[in-house]
Design a protein around this motif. Structure first.
Motif, PDB file in Angstrom:
ATOM      1  N   LEU A  75      44.031  47.729  50.480  1.00 27.44           N
ATOM      2  CA  LEU A  75      43.454  46.773  51.259  1.00 27.44           C
ATOM      3  C   LEU A  75      42.308  45.916  50.404  1.00 27.44           C
ATOM      4  CD1 LEU A  75      42.934  45.347  54.045  1.00 27.44           C
ATOM      5  CD2 LEU A  75      41.272  47.062  54.549  1.00 27.44           C
ATOM      6  N   VAL A  76      41.640  46.603  49.610  1.00 31.83           N
ATOM      7  CA  VAL A  76      40.576  46.019  48.745  1.00 31.83           C
ATOM      8  C   VAL A  76      41.195  45.100  47.808  1.00 31.83           C
ATOM      9  CG1 VAL A  76      38.887  46.348  46.954  1.00 31.83           C
ATOM     10  CG2 VAL A  76      38.784  47.782  49.180  1.00 31.83           C
ATOM     11  N   TYR A  77      42.248  45.508  47.356  1.00 31.37           N
ATOM     12  CA  TYR A  77      42.981  44.699  46.300  1.00 31.37           C
ATOM     13  C   TYR A  77      43.783  43.472  46.757  1.00 31.37           C
ATOM     14  CZ  TYR A  77      46.131  43.337  42.527  1.00 31.37           C
ATOM     15  OH  TYR A  77      46.937  42.647  41.557  1.00 31.37           O
ATOM     16  N   VAL A  78      44.550  43.641  48.039  1.00 28.90           N
ATOM     17  CA  VAL A  78      44.842  42.581  48.528  1.00 28.90           C
ATOM     18  C   VAL A  78      43.821  41.459  49.147  1.00 28.90           C
ATOM     19  CG1 VAL A  78      46.257  41.785  50.524  1.00 28.90           C
ATOM     20  CG2 VAL A  78      46.969  43.799  49.187  1.00 28.90           C
ATOM     21  N   MET A  79      42.802  41.972  49.935  1.00 26.24           N
ATOM     22  CA  MET A  79      41.604  40.850  50.241  1.00 26.24           C
ATOM     23  C   MET A  79      40.820  40.236  48.982  1.00 26.24           C
ATOM     24  SD  MET A  79      40.037  43.483  53.127  1.00 26.24           S
ATOM     25  CE  MET A  79      38.810  42.242  53.585  1.00 26.24           C
ATOM     26  N   SER A  80      41.040  40.866  47.725  1.00 23.19           N
ATOM     27  CA  SER A  80      40.362  40.185  46.500  1.00 23.19           C
ATOM     28  C   SER A  80      41.237  39.319  45.738  1.00 23.19           C
ATOM     29  CB  SER A  80      39.716  41.528  45.667  1.00 23.19           C
ATOM     30  OG  SER A  80      40.785  42.044  45.287  1.00 23.19           O
ATOM     31  N   ARG A  81      42.546  39.363  46.331  1.00 27.04           N
ATOM     32  CA  ARG A  81      43.423  38.192  45.566  1.00 27.04           C
ATOM     33  C   ARG A  81      43.145  36.744  45.998  1.00 27.04           C
ATOM     34  NH1 ARG A  81      47.503  39.909  42.221  1.00 27.04           N
ATOM     35  NH2 ARG A  81      48.711  38.095  42.991  1.00 27.04           N
TER      36      ARG A  81
END
Length: 361
Positions: free
Chosen positions: A157-163
């Motif tokens: 989730l952190v990775y997707v939201m930071s893209r």
């Protein structure tokens, strides 16, 4: 010309010295790990001398060498209680330290550790939900399974939201991780509020980290995830060295930076979630060990990753030994001990990084 010719044979001296330091480090960590396994397995309410511990291991593998434990319950205690805990300590320590080395390579910052991407707090929140609402769809495995899933989901989730625009900036990833960590911490606070006294005690103790109650079944579940994570870390180690030169330089030599960063973060989540799911939150191992190894052999990840795994195993074995034996008839939270050591170390590292950077790091 003579001076040039005379100096030429001495040119490889630095690589040879570095190779010697690397070999010495691996030999020292390997020997220390063996010693710690023998000592940690033998210490407790029923003390078994290290040579008898070694004799028990050799007899189990079919070698009739060395003395067996003299106490009638010595051998059973070793194989049913001590060795599962020692094995889990080795796996958890190796996974956390390796995850820390990967995080520091991805972020290019020695202050990074696995909790940055929210894997630890995500696992803790999922475990808290399981404890408070008495979920039992997988029996006694429900809480560890939810903790593992919570860590993985939070990290992704952190990775997707930071893209953004198909790219992930490191600063955005860190800030997103901080935000998700805050939300998960608030969720744990809510679970503490909703839970009864027994649930609160279990959540608090789980958050502090412990290897108490380790069984061979736990080791069997954690082992494949840790092995997969360590192998994956070794595979991408060379590309992390190139990434240290900057995203542009890495792309110039044909490295897909986004894919490399995603693979590294998934490996961090895999390693940390596997460790947290049975041991609870154990902080600072992923920060302290890679940095100490880097001070000895330099920043090359092909050496840093396996050496950090060995160092993490040694550190957590030592911490667990202190947790079991420091106070009579008590099992101290291991996460508390690692934080007591890691907190001052982090402050020193922060000051050191600030001085070397010429300002706030």
């Amino acid at each position: 010309m003579t001076a040039v010719l005379d100096s030429h044979p001495e040119a490889p001296a630095l690589p040879r010295a570095r190779t010697a330091r690397t070999s010495g480090l691996f030999l020292a960590l390997g020997a220390l790990l063996v010693v710690m396994v023998l000592v940690a397995a033998g210490r407790g309410h029923l003390d078994v001398p290290p040579m008898q511990v070694l004799g028990s291991i050799l007899h189990r593998v079919g070698l009739d060498v060395g003395p067996l434990p003299e106490h009638p319950q010595g051998d059973a205690t070793l194989w049913n209680v001590r060795f599962p805990r020692v094995a889990l300590a080795v796996l958890v320590g190796a996974s956390l330290a390796t995850a820390g080395a990967l995080m520091q390579g991805v972020f290019g910052n020695p202050l990074a550790e696995p909790s940055v991407v929210g894997v630890s707090t995500g696992a803790a929140f999922a475990a808290s939900v399981s404890i408070v609402f008495s979920l039992a769809f997988a029996g006694s495995w429900t809480t560890p399974l939810l903790a593992f899933a919570g860590g993985l989901v939070t990290t992704l989730l952190v990775y997707v939201m930071s893209r953004s625009d198909g790219r992930t900036e490191v600063v955005t990833l860190v800030l997103t991780g901080i935000a998700v960590n805050a939300v998960c911490s608030a969720g744990m606070a809510l679970m503490l509020f909703l839970g009864d006294t027994a649930a609160r005690e279990e959540i608090v103790f789980w958050q502090l980290g412990s290897l108490n109650g380790s069984r061979w079944q736990h080791v069997g579940i954690v082992l494949p995830f840790v092995v997969a994570g360590l192998v994956g870390a070794a595979v991408i180690a060379r590309r992390l060295d190139v990434l240290a030169l900057g995203d542009r330089a890495a792309r110039h030599v044909g490295i897909d930076v986004e894919r490399l960063r995603l693979v590294a973060i998934v490996l961090v989540a895999l390693l940390t979630a596997a460790a947290v799911s049975f041991a609870g939150i154990i902080g600072f191992v992923g920060l302290v060990v890679p940095h100490l190894v880097r001070m000895v052999v330099g920043p090359g990840h092909r050496v840093l990753v396996p050496a950090s795994a060995l160092g993490g195993a040694v550190l957590l074995l030592a911490a667990d030994l202190v947790a079991r034996t420091a106070v009579e008839s008590a099992d101290l939270p291991i996460g508390m001990l690692t934080s007591l050591v890691g907190g001052p170390f982090f402050f020193w590292l922060l000051r050191r990084t600030r001085r070397s950077a010429g300002g706030w790091a």
